[in-house]
Design a protein around this motif. Structure first.
Motif, PDB file in Angstrom:
ATOM      1  N   GLY A   1       7.988  18.159  69.174  1.00  0.00           N
ATOM      2  CA  GLY A   1       8.244  16.967  68.375  1.00  0.00           C
ATOM      3  C   GLY A   1       8.634  15.811  69.279  1.00  0.00           C
ATOM      4  O   GLY A   1       9.569  15.934  70.068  1.00  0.00           O
ATOM      5  N   VAL A   2       7.887  14.707  69.177  1.00  0.00           N
ATOM      6  CA  VAL A   2       8.141  13.578  70.080  1.00  0.00           C
ATOM      7  C   VAL A   2       8.742  12.379  69.355  1.00  0.00           C
ATOM      8  O   VAL A   2       8.750  11.258  69.872  1.00  0.00           O
ATOM      9  CB  VAL A   2       6.858  13.174  70.848  1.00  0.00           C
ATOM     10  N   GLY A   3       9.265  12.622  68.160  1.00  0.00           N
ATOM     11  CA  GLY A   3       9.982  11.566  67.460  1.00  0.00           C
ATOM     12  C   GLY A   3       9.077  10.648  66.666  1.00  0.00           C
ATOM     13  O   GLY A   3       7.854  10.798  66.647  1.00  0.00           O
ATOM     14  N   PRO A   4       9.671   9.657  66.010  1.00  0.00           N
ATOM     15  CA  PRO A   4       8.921   8.822  65.071  1.00  0.00           C
ATOM     16  C   PRO A   4       8.158   7.657  65.682  1.00  0.00           C
ATOM     17  O   PRO A   4       7.338   7.046  64.999  1.00  0.00           O
ATOM     18  CB  PRO A   4      10.023   8.300  64.139  1.00  0.00           C
ATOM     19  N   GLY A   5       8.426   7.319  66.946  1.00  0.00           N
ATOM     20  CA  GLY A   5       7.705   6.177  67.508  1.00  0.00           C
ATOM     21  C   GLY A   5       8.289   5.618  68.783  1.00  0.00           C
ATOM     22  O   GLY A   5       7.566   5.256  69.707  1.00  0.00           O
ATOM     23  N   ASP A   6       9.601   5.526  68.850  1.00  0.00           N
ATOM     24  CA  ASP A   6      10.274   5.010  70.043  1.00  0.00           C
ATOM     25  C   ASP A   6      10.265   6.093  71.122  1.00  0.00           C
ATOM     26  O   ASP A   6      10.841   7.169  70.934  1.00  0.00           O
ATOM     27  CB  ASP A   6      11.711   4.634  69.675  1.00  0.00           C
ATOM     28  N   PRO A   7       9.642   5.840  72.290  1.00  0.00           N
ATOM     29  CA  PRO A   7       9.585   6.864  73.339  1.00  0.00           C
ATOM     30  C   PRO A   7      10.963   7.324  73.817  1.00  0.00           C
ATOM     31  O   PRO A   7      11.094   8.441  74.327  1.00  0.00           O
ATOM     32  CB  PRO A   7       8.819   6.168  74.473  1.00  0.00           C
ATOM     33  N   GLU A   8      11.990   6.503  73.649  1.00  0.00           N
ATOM     34  CA  GLU A   8      13.330   6.895  74.096  1.00  0.00           C
ATOM     35  C   GLU A   8      13.976   7.926  73.174  1.00  0.00           C
ATOM     36  O   GLU A   8      15.036   8.465  73.491  1.00  0.00           O
ATOM     37  CB  GLU A   8      14.230   5.666  74.222  1.00  0.00           C
ATOM     38  N   LEU A   9      13.338   8.215  72.046  1.00  0.00           N
ATOM     39  CA  LEU A   9      13.871   9.221  71.126  1.00  0.00           C
ATOM     40  C   LEU A   9      13.319  10.619  71.399  1.00  0.00           C
ATOM     41  O   LEU A   9      13.565  11.547  70.636  1.00  0.00           O
ATOM     42  CB  LEU A   9      13.579   8.818  69.674  1.00  0.00           C
ATOM     43  N   ILE A  10      12.600  10.782  72.503  1.00  0.00           N
ATOM     44  CA  ILE A  10      12.143  12.106  72.919  1.00  0.00           C
ATOM     45  C   ILE A  10      13.330  12.867  73.505  1.00  0.00           C
ATOM     46  O   ILE A  10      14.144  12.309  74.241  1.00  0.00           O
ATOM     47  CB  ILE A  10      11.011  11.971  73.959  1.00  0.00           C
ATOM     48  N   THR A  11      13.416  14.172  73.203  1.00  0.00           N
ATOM     49  CA  THR A  11      14.524  14.969  73.730  1.00  0.00           C
ATOM     50  C   THR A  11      14.304  15.293  75.204  1.00  0.00           C
ATOM     51  O   THR A  11      13.186  15.243  75.722  1.00  0.00           O
ATOM     52  CB  THR A  11      14.678  16.286  72.955  1.00  0.00           C
ATOM     53  N   VAL A  12      15.385  15.662  75.860  1.00  0.00           N
ATOM     54  CA  VAL A  12      15.307  16.065  77.269  1.00  0.00           C
ATOM     55  C   VAL A  12      14.411  17.294  77.417  1.00  0.00           C
ATOM     56  O   VAL A  12      13.624  17.407  78.360  1.00  0.00           O
ATOM     57  CB  VAL A  12      16.719  16.347  77.817  1.00  0.00           C
TER      58      VAL A  12
END
Length: 240
Positions: A15-26
């Motif tokens: 899961g890479v989040g809804p759109g903001d690349p900074e919301l990707i987990t470590v």
């Protein structure tokens, strides 16, 4: 004589989040770096994959096997079976050689995601393949953050509902919960707005398209959306 069991690669649903690349987990970041194959949903008629747009900041496509997978948008079962079998076979070509695959999907891989069916089919056809999902931030939670909207507190109940052309079902969801997030709302937006007007909840609703991305749009007065056509990645949050 003993034989060595085939060691396949692992299929990761990331899961890479809804759109903001900074919301990707470590963890998602690490696995994308480590996996030699990056799989992503690909549009048949061209155009860039939304999930790939989110992650391309973090991967060097020249160093990876980039596997664009086309997922059929049809209800014809024969077509679905054929296309899904082809998609899984493409993954198997890498997995059988021991190559790990990071399948990137917007949001979370276990919440209304293409990965759910892919994982099920891979486990059915190739049970020796390890399948691991890595959770991501869903658009529902991304929207709550962007709207400053606490979805549920204490004993409050929240529902995540795929919007559909069933007025009674949509009404019941609103009646039975303190907050409702309608996903895929664009195709029945007028119906939902009319229903909210009837239930005197229209001022409690907000609409977000492509939440947290650089293309994000927010409407807090949903009345102005009557008759408009919005993109597929649009949701509506209603909090009583």
């Amino acid at each position: 004589m003993t034989t060595t069991a085939l060691k396949t690669g692992t299929l990761y649903g990331i899961g890479v989040g809804p759109g903001d690349p900074e919301l990707i987990t470590v963890k998602a970041f690490r696995l994308m770096k480590e996996c030699p194959v990056i799989a992503y949903p690909k549009k048949r008629m061209g155009g860039k994959s939304y999930a790939l747009e989110i992650v391309e900041l973090y991967i060097n496509t020249a160093e990876k096997n980039m596997l664009g997978l086309v997922f059929p948008m049809t209800k014809d079962q024969e077509t679905l079976d054929r296309e899904w079998s082809r998609t899984v076979a493409q993954c198997w070509e890498h997995l059988k050689e021991g190559r790990d695959i990071a399948f990137v999907t917007e949001g979370d891989p276990n919440l209304y995601s293409t990965f759910i069916h892919m994982a099920r089919l891979v486990q059915e056809l190739y049970p020796e393949v390890p399948v691991i999902s890595v959770p991501g931030i869903s658009s529902v939670l991304g929207a709550a953050a962007r709207l400053g909207l606490p979805l549920a507190d204490g004993d409050e109940q929240v529902a995540i509902v795929p919007a559909r052309n069933d007025r009674q079902a949509m009404k019941k969801a609103l009646e039975d919960h303190d907050a409702v997030v309608f996903i895929k709302v664009a195709k029945v937006l007028d119906l939902i707005i009319d229903l909210l007007e009837e239930m005197e909840l229209v001022d409690k609703a907000s609409v977000v398209m492509k939440v947290t991305s650089s293309d994000e749009l927010i409407w807090r007065n949903v009345r102005e959306l009557k008759g408009q056509e919005l993109e597929y990645l649009t949701l509506m949050a209603v909090k009583k």
